[in-house]
Design a protein around this motif. Structure first.
Motif, PDB file in Angstrom:
ATOM      1  N   UNK A  48       0.828  -1.206   0.000  1.00 28.79           N
ATOM      2  CA  UNK A  48       0.000   0.000   0.000  1.00 28.79           C
ATOM      3  C   UNK A  48       0.863   1.256   0.000  1.00 28.79           C
ATOM      4  N   UNK A  49       1.915   1.255   0.791  1.00 28.10           N
ATOM      5  CA  UNK A  49       2.789   2.426   0.874  1.00 28.10           C
ATOM      6  C   UNK A  49       3.400   2.751  -0.484  1.00 28.10           C
ATOM      7  N   UNK A  50       3.881   1.734  -1.161  1.00 25.03           N
ATOM      8  CA  UNK A  50       4.519   1.951  -2.468  1.00 25.03           C
ATOM      9  C   UNK A  50       3.524   2.448  -3.505  1.00 25.03           C
ATOM     10  N   UNK A  51       2.288   1.990  -3.423  1.00 26.51           N
ATOM     11  CA  UNK A  51       1.288   2.342  -4.423  1.00 26.51           C
ATOM     12  C   UNK A  51       0.671   3.718  -4.208  1.00 26.51           C
ATOM     13  N   UNK A  52       0.519   4.132  -2.947  1.00 25.11           N
ATOM     14  CA  UNK A  52      -0.270   5.325  -2.669  1.00 25.11           C
ATOM     15  C   UNK A  52       0.552   6.551  -2.289  1.00 25.11           C
ATOM     16  N   UNK A 102       7.365  12.083   5.289  1.00 33.40           N
ATOM     17  CA  UNK A 102       8.253  11.447   4.303  1.00 33.40           C
ATOM     18  C   UNK A 102       8.643  10.043   4.741  1.00 33.40           C
ATOM     19  N   UNK A 103       7.786   9.426   5.547  1.00 28.53           N
ATOM     20  CA  UNK A 103       8.032   8.072   6.062  1.00 28.53           C
ATOM     21  C   UNK A 103       7.017   7.137   5.424  1.00 28.53           C
ATOM     22  N   UNK A 104       7.505   6.097   4.750  1.00 25.65           N
ATOM     23  CA  UNK A 104       6.630   5.190   4.021  1.00 25.65           C
ATOM     24  C   UNK A 104       6.999   3.729   4.260  1.00 25.65           C
ATOM     25  N   UNK A 126       2.966   8.470  13.256  1.00 28.78           N
ATOM     26  CA  UNK A 126       2.601   7.982  11.925  1.00 28.78           C
ATOM     27  C   UNK A 126       1.331   8.653  11.396  1.00 28.78           C
ATOM     28  N   UNK A 127       0.509   9.213  12.277  1.00 31.58           N
ATOM     29  CA  UNK A 127      -0.766   9.805  11.876  1.00 31.58           C
ATOM     30  C   UNK A 127      -0.667  11.297  11.613  1.00 31.58           C
ATOM     31  N   UNK A 128       0.485  11.876  11.863  1.00 31.58           N
ATOM     32  CA  UNK A 128       0.648  13.320  11.776  1.00 31.58           C
ATOM     33  C   UNK A 128       1.651  13.692  10.690  1.00 31.58           C
ATOM     34  N   UNK A 129       1.793  14.997  10.465  1.00 28.62           N
ATOM     35  CA  UNK A 129       2.740  15.472   9.462  1.00 28.62           C
ATOM     36  C   UNK A 129       4.190  15.314   9.895  1.00 28.62           C
ATOM     37  N   UNK A 130       4.412  14.876  11.135  1.00 23.36           N
ATOM     38  CA  UNK A 130       5.781  14.591  11.580  1.00 23.36           C
ATOM     39  C   UNK A 130       6.389  13.445  10.774  1.00 23.36           C
ATOM     40  N   UNK A 131       5.535  12.613  10.166  1.00 25.28           N
ATOM     41  CA  UNK A 131       6.020  11.464   9.383  1.00 25.28           C
ATOM     42  C   UNK A 131       5.699  11.621   7.899  1.00 25.28           C
ATOM     43  N   UNK A 172      -0.439   9.911   0.352  1.00 23.04           N
ATOM     44  CA  UNK A 172      -0.893   9.023   1.426  1.00 23.04           C
ATOM     45  C   UNK A 172       0.303   8.251   1.977  1.00 23.04           C
ATOM     46  N   UNK A 173       0.501   8.294   3.277  1.00 22.08           N
ATOM     47  CA  UNK A 173       1.533   7.472   3.895  1.00 22.08           C
ATOM     48  C   UNK A 173       0.880   6.261   4.553  1.00 22.08           C
ATOM     49  N   UNK A 174       1.576   5.135   4.482  1.00 23.48           N
ATOM     50  CA  UNK A 174       1.072   3.895   5.078  1.00 23.48           C
ATOM     51  C   UNK A 174       2.210   3.252   5.866  1.00 23.48           C
ATOM     52  N   UNK A 175       2.006   3.098   7.155  1.00 20.96           N
ATOM     53  CA  UNK A 175       3.018   2.525   8.032  1.00 20.96           C
ATOM     54  C   UNK A 175       2.359   1.595   9.046  1.00 20.96           C
TER      55      UNK A 175
END
Length: 258
Positions: A176-180, A243-245, A236-241, A185-188
Motif C-alpha cells: 500500500x505504501x509503495x502504491x499510494x 516522508x516516512x513510508x 505515523x498519523x501526523x505530518x511529523x512522518x 498518502x503514507x502507510x506505516x
C-alpha cells in the motif's frame, strides 16, 4: 515542532475502537485535535468511548462495523463521510488472536484470524483510500504485532495463525505504501509487544508464570502501559512522518532486540 503533531481539523477513523489499544488511540487523536469516527461491532461500548472523546471538545461518532463484512464496512465509511465530509487518518486496529498450532487448530479458526487481521484492513482501506486519493492526503496506520517477527515460545500460548496474519499485515503495509505515496498518502505499521487489553487480560495476564518469564527477558522488565503505544501512532498519523513510508516500528520495551 509541536505543530507537526497537531491534528486540528483532521478526521480519524479507528477500527476496533470499543476497548483497549483502539479506544486509547481514539482518545489520543481527540486530545491532539482530531474528530474521531469509532468503528466496532459493539456499539454500546463505542458509546462510552464517544462520551470520553466529547469531553475533550472534539466530535465523535460511533458506527457499527464488522470489518470482515464488506457491506458493513461500506455502510460505516459512508456514515463517516456523511457526518464529516472527509477522512484524513485511518487506524486499522481491529484484530483477534486465536490460540493453537497448525497441527491442532481448525480451518475455521485459521480463517477467522485472517478475515479479521488481514481482510479487515483490506476492506476498510478499500473504502477509505479513494477518499484520501481524491483529497491528495492521508495517513494510514496498520496495527501489526511484535508477533509478526517474533514467535510465541511458550507452548500454552502458541498462536500460529496470529503470527502468520500479522506478518501478512506487514506485506500489505509495504504494498500500500509503495502504491499510494504518489497520492500524498503514507502507510506505516506499528507492532505492539505485550500490553494489557481485552485480548490479553484473559490469557497472557492470567499466567503468573508467563508474566514472570516475560518480565525477566524483556529489557524494560515489564509489559507496556496504557498510552505507551499512542506516541508512535500519533507520529505515523501526523505530518511529523510526512516522508516516512512502509515502515514498521515495534513498541515492546526491547523484547525484539536482536
Amino acid at each position: 515542532m509541536a505543530d507537526l503533531f497537531n491534528l486540528a481539523g483532521k478526521v480519524a477513523v479507528v477500527t476496533g475502537a470499543s476497548s483497549g489499544l483502539g479506544a486509547d488511540a481514539a482518545l489520543a487523536y481527540a486530545e491532539a485535535g482530531a474528530d474521531v469516527a469509532l468503528l466496532a461491532r459493539r456499539v454500546e461500548k463505542l458509546e462510552a468511548v464517544k462520551a470520553e472523546i466529547e469531553k475533550t471538545g472534539r466530535k465523535a461518532i460511533a458506527a457499527a462495523c464488522d470489518v470482515t463484512d464488506e457491506e458493513s464496512v461500506k455502510a460505516a465509511i459512508a456514515q463517516v463521510m456523511e457526518t464529516f465530509g472527509h477522512i484524513d487518518i485511518l487506524l486499522n486496529n481491529a484484530g483477534i488472536a486465536v490460540r493453537g498450532g497448525v497441527d491442532s487448530m481448525t480451518v475455521e479458526d485459521w480463517d477467522k484470524s485472517f478475515d479479521t487481521n488481514v481482510k479487515g484492513i483490506f476492506l476498510v482501506s478499500k473504502y477509505v483510500v479513494p477518499h484520501m486519493k481524491e483529497k491528495g492526503y492521508g495517513k494510514i496506520v496498520n496495527v501489526a504485532s511484535i508477533n509478526a517477527v517474533i514467535a510465541d515460545k511458550a507452548d500454552v500460548f502458541i498462536r500460529h495463525s496470529y503470527n502468520a496474519s500479522k506478518s501478512a499485515v506487514l506485506g500489505l503495509t509495504k504494498g500500500m505504501a509503495a502504491s499510494y505515496a504518489r497520492y500524498g498518502i503514507t502507510v506505516n505499521a506499528v507492532g505492539p509487544g505485550l500490553f494489557e487489553s481485552e485480548m490479553t487480560s484473559g490469557t497472557l495476564f492470567k499466567s503468573d508464570e508467563f508474566l514472570k518469564s516475560y518480565n525477566y527477558t524483556n529489557p524494560a522488565g515489564r509489559p507496556g502501559r496504557q498510552g505507551e503505544l499512542n506516541g508512535t501512532i500519533l507520529y505515523f498519523s501526523s505530518d511529523a512522518s510526512s516522508y516516512v513510508q512502509g515502515q514498521f516500528v515495534i513498541v515492546d520495551g526491547g523484547s525484539a532486540i536482536v
